[in-house]
Design an enzyme around this catalytic site. Structure first.
Site, PDB file in Angstrom:
ATOM      1  N   HIS A   1       0.620  -1.195   0.148  1.00  0.00           N
ATOM      2  CA  HIS A   1      -0.051  -0.064   0.041  1.00  0.00           C
ATOM      3  C   HIS A   1       0.657   1.229  -0.006  1.00  0.00           C
ATOM      4  CE1 HIS A   1      -3.541  -2.608   0.771  1.00  0.00           C
ATOM      5  NE2 HIS A   1      -2.645  -3.145   1.806  1.00  0.00           N
TER       6      HIS A   1
HETATM    7  O1  RIB Z   1      -4.885   0.737   4.607  1.00  0.00           O
HETATM    8  C1  RIB Z   1      -3.522   0.642   4.569  1.00  0.00           C
HETATM    9  C2  RIB Z   1      -2.787   1.691   5.191  1.00  0.00           C
HETATM   10  O2  RIB Z   1      -2.985   1.487   6.534  1.00  0.00           O
HETATM   11  C3  RIB Z   1      -1.175   1.601   5.260  1.00  0.00           C
HETATM   12  O3  RIB Z   1      -0.619   2.605   5.367  1.00  0.00           O
HETATM   13  C4  RIB Z   1      -0.810   0.696   6.296  1.00  0.00           C
HETATM   14  O4  RIB Z   1       0.583   0.955   6.764  1.00  0.00           O
HETATM   15  C5  RIB Z   1      -1.698   1.121   7.432  1.00  0.00           C
HETATM   16  O5  RIB Z   1      -1.453   2.132   7.688  1.00  0.00           O
END
Ligand code: RIB
Ligand code: CA
Length: 305
Positions: free
Chosen positions: A234
């Protein structure tokens, strides 16, 4: 090459760590400051993780400690995804490195004022620190080039059915940022869920030197996907958006963050068809070139020693 000056705000979990590996070693970027925020795990842990990573890569990037809780809500963390430490799976040296003797908002403000050119804010956690910065120092907006963030979703969420974690943890902060008038590039969950590193790449990581071994260790404890089906990167998408924007399909549109919904708080309402008739306030990634992302990710991560 003129490098892009950035401040990176993180709730240092496992996918944050790989984003920091890229931010530190991508030749296009000049990482000037890391600020930590509570999110995946507590502020103590996200801050310790940042110091340990800077030690691991012997980097001279300062770290400033940020908000311990969202603006108005209690913290709901994601230790189930990242492990209790937030970066489980590798035995980092006990760090003697210390944080700056000023809070994240002050450090951001000073970093922005000291820069000869506008600085890009890269946000890969809840937006608490950035909302506080914009509230306490509204004049600093002229020093901010844009905000590139991982968060939100043009589809379903992972924190609640319609809220992605970073926005869902602190909807009030996210709303303040999206209402700021600053240029925003949003990499939402609907796209970042497809930014998957393959099992074959993951299995080969231990042969990619010291950083490969460390990343393989923490990835083995990361629960957004799996080592056998692939892991979702992500936060790495925010770095890719900055240095390889052509890997994404961008759509300029109005985005609102729900803060009142009993069942939908933290949802990002991405008005792709301009149903509300509001002026666009964000560039939203709607698709990703997965093969191109994988090629870039393997190239940039190979630069980490
Ligand atoms: O939804 C994914 C996000 O939430 C990413 O930044 C992960 O590290 C969590 O912070
Ligand atoms: Ca994160």
């Amino acid at each position: 090459m003129t490098r892009i000056p950035i401040i990176l705000d993180t709730d240092l979990g496992i996918d944050d760590a790989v984003a920091i590996a890229a931010a530190l070693h991508a030749p296009e970027l000049d990482l000037r400051l890391i600020t930590t925020v509570a999110g995946n795990v507590s502020i103590d842990k996200t801050t310790r993780n940042a110091l340990q990573l800077m030690d691991f890569w012997n980097a001279s990037v300062p770290v400033a400690r940020g908000a311990a809780t969202p603006l108005v809500r209690p913290l709901r963390d994601a230790a189930s995804v990242h492990g209790e430490s937030g970066m489980a799976g590798y035995s980092f040296e006990q760090t003697r490195r210390t944080v700056l003797n000023k809070p994240a908002v002050e450090a951001m403000h000073e970093c922005l004022n000291a820069s000869a050119e506008p600085v890009t804010l890269v946000a890969i956690g809840p937006l608490t620190n950035i909302a506080l910065l914009l509230t306490q120092y509204p004049e600093c907006k002229s020093k901010i080039s844009r905000i590139v963030l991982m968060g939100g979703s043009a589809g379903r969420g992972n924190f609640t059915p319609y809220a992605e974690f970073n926005m869902g943890v602190d909807p009030e902060a996210a709303a303040r940022v999206f209402e700021s008038g600053l240029q925003i590039q949003m990499c939402g969950l609907d796209v970042t869920n497809n930014a998957v590193l393959t099992p074959e790449y993951l299995a080969a990581l231990p042969t990619h030197g010291r950083s490969g071994k460390m990343l393989h260790g923490i990835f083995s404890h990361y629960r957004s996907g799996s080592m056998t089906t692939g892991l979702r990167m992500h936060d790495l998408c925010a770095i890719a958006a900055l240095v390889r924007p052509a890997l994404f399909e961008w759509h300029s549109c109005f985005v609102a963050v729900e803060t009142q919904g009993r069942w939908t708080s933290g949802a990002t309402v991405v008005d792709i068809d301009n149903k509300f008739g509001q002026p666009a306030n964000a560039q939203v990634a709607l698709d990703i070139d997965i093969a191109g992302f994988r090629d870039w990710a393997s190239q940039v991560l190979a630069l980490a020693p």
